[in-house]
Scaffold this active site. Structure first.
Site, PDB file in Angstrom:
ATOM      1  N   GLU A 100     -12.774   8.574  -0.666  1.00  0.00           N
ATOM      2  CA  GLU A 100     -13.145   7.185  -0.375  1.00  0.00           C
ATOM      3  C   GLU A 100     -12.070   6.557   0.512  1.00  0.00           C
ATOM      4  OE1 GLU A 100     -11.242   4.568  -1.624  1.00  0.00           O
ATOM      5  OE2 GLU A 100      -9.916   5.756  -2.875  1.00  0.00           O
ATOM      6  N   GLY A 154       6.860  -7.938   4.675  1.00  0.00           N
ATOM      7  CA  GLY A 154       6.675  -8.619   3.405  1.00  0.00           C
ATOM      8  C   GLY A 154       7.614  -8.104   2.336  1.00  0.00           C
ATOM      9  N   CYS A 205      -2.953   2.889  -4.749  1.00  0.00           N
ATOM     10  CA  CYS A 205      -3.102   3.983  -3.782  1.00  0.00           C
ATOM     11  C   CYS A 205      -1.805   4.347  -3.066  1.00  0.00           C
ATOM     12  CB  CYS A 205      -4.174   3.626  -2.761  1.00  0.00           C
ATOM     13  SG  CYS A 205      -5.817   3.449  -3.467  1.00  0.00           S
TER      14      CYS A 205
END
Length: 444
Positions: free
Chosen positions: A154, A259, A266
């Protein structure tokens, strides 16, 4: 088509609901009885935009079944999808016990041809292990039932998973079985109408493609955070640098936002698992190790700024925390940078007033009720009486606050911005002390 999906977590639910939306009939199998009961009552164990109404619609129309009966699952679908977790083991490798457990179950109960599809993110060679596990069960039963094993990873972004599934960039089918290829082409035909997005390759290449994609994206993030730290020390502005390099079409703007580090289910797991796989085959993955190391260091960046600003005296301070999930549009707290900061602040004796649009319940589940953690009902409530505001997640709700109201509610007008969502010049004019990532601090 009838499809069985083992695992009703993030990947399994999104996959099954989107397939059902195209008219397929989906049976979910899960060992978690509470989760199955919740799903059968129309509840949903995760937050993903657009998922809940689609799930309820397809459940009401009879295309979704939820059960703990594994035998029923094996008997139900021609396609048997494995979408269970592959949590990191102590050495960083992917734990395959749940994947192979499902494979064993399928081998135990299958009576007719089945296409066994691995949706879980797994190391190279897992398809061979799944094949051998099924074959072993069949041999013990003296059965010669035919089956195919396919890698079909996926590529779903949390917060945009429904759209990613409905309008995929690519659909990778890893198998050399013509029969299995045709079955999956039929299954995915509704998502493949404008042009052919199906990429057929061998199983091992398919398995590595998934790891390679996540590792590449994680590398871009860590590289930008490395640049941000250099920019901060040299007086440069990482946001201007980001635009300067992103305008090059060879680089682009995706995944080059600095950031407080990446998190989620994941990137951290997959980078670690790919590095471990490389070591197993005798290759030292220097870049992958560095990506991981830079990210771990970056998760401490806001704490370091807080520690420096308060000269190490954080005990007794209270901080408003805007954002708990690892990214917007999800309630996922796995490997979230906020968790690193929370633990460090508590260790120093500080307290937290937290708000997140979706991750409050998950945070409460993780930490429970504590005197030094107040769950607030709004961003404005979180800053009341706080010594400073810390922005951890770039939810849209946080992008344009009433800064005059913030000044009035905060004990001191100090903001630590872990996602660079505010304008330093504007905050300087408004009298804020402002720290961000890869830019000069605004000091009053």
């Amino acid at each position: 088509m009838k499809v069985t999906i083992f695992g009703s977590g993030y990947v399994g639910l999104v996959t099954g609901v989107c397939l059902a939306e195209m008219g397929n009939h989906i049976l979910f199998v899960d060992t978690d009885t509470q989760k199955i009961e919740m799903l059968n009552k129309g509840g949903i164990p995760i937050y993903e935009p657009g998922l809940e109404p689609l799930l309820r619609k397809n459940s009401n129309e009879g295309r979704l079944i939820f059960t703990t009966d594994a035998q029923l699952g094996v008997e139900y679908g021609l396609v048997q999808m494995i979408a269970v977790g592959t949590p990191p083991d102590e050495d960083g490798s992917a734990d395959l016990q749940y994947v192979l457990g499902v494979a064993s179950t399928i081998g135990q109960y299958m009576r007719d041809h089945r296409v066994i599809v691995t949706k879980s993110t797994v190391p190279v060679g897992t398809g061979d292990k799944v094949h051998d596990t099924v074959a072993k069960q069949l041999a013990q039963r003296h059965s010669s039932v035919a089956f195919d094993v396919v890698s079909n990873p996926e590529f779903l972004k949390e917060g945009a998973a429904i759209d990613d599934f409905m309008r995929p960039d690519r659909i990778i089918v890893g198998t050399e079985s013509t029969r299995a290829i045709e079955i999956l082409k039929t299954l995915y035909a509704p998502f493949n109408r404008n042009h052919d997005r199906i990429l057929v390759m061998d199983r091992r290449s398919s398995e590595l493609t998934k790891y390679a994609a996540n590792a590449m994206l994680a590398t871009k993030i860590s590289f930008m955070n490395e640049l941000a730290n250099i920019a901060e020390k040299t007086g440069a502005d990482i946001e201007k640098i980001r635009i300067g390099i992103g305008s090059d079409p060879r680089i682009g703007y995706h995944f080059i936002y600095p950031g407080a580090g990446y998190g989620g289910s994941c990137f951290p797991k997959d980078v670690s698992a790919l590095a471990h796989l490389a070591q197993q085959v005798g290759y030292h993955p220097e870049i992958l190790n560095s990506v991981e190391a830079v990210n771990q260091r970056q998760k401490h960046s806001l704490y370091n700024k807080l520690h420096a600003h308060y000269k190490g005296n954080l005990s007794g301070k209270t901080f408003a925390l805007w954002g708990l999930a690892f990214k917007p549009n999800t309630d996922d707290m796995r490997e979230a940078p906020s968790r690193v900061l929370i633990d460090q602040l508590w260790k120093e004796g500080a307290a937290i007033r937290a708000f997140d649009p979706k991750a409050m319940e998950e945070t409460r589940r993780i930490y429970g009720e504590r005197h030094d953690l107040v769950f607030c009902t709004s961003p404005e409530e979180a800053v009341m009486g706080a010594d400073a505001l810390v922005v951890m997640t770039e939810w849209n709700l946080f992008r344009s606050p009433d800064f005059e109201l913030l000044k009035a509610k905060l004990n001191n007008p100090v903001i630590f911005d872990g996602r660079n969502i505010y304008n330093p010049s504007m905050l300087r004019e408004m009298g804020f002390t402002y720290y961000s990532i890869g830019r000069k601090p605004v000091l009053q």
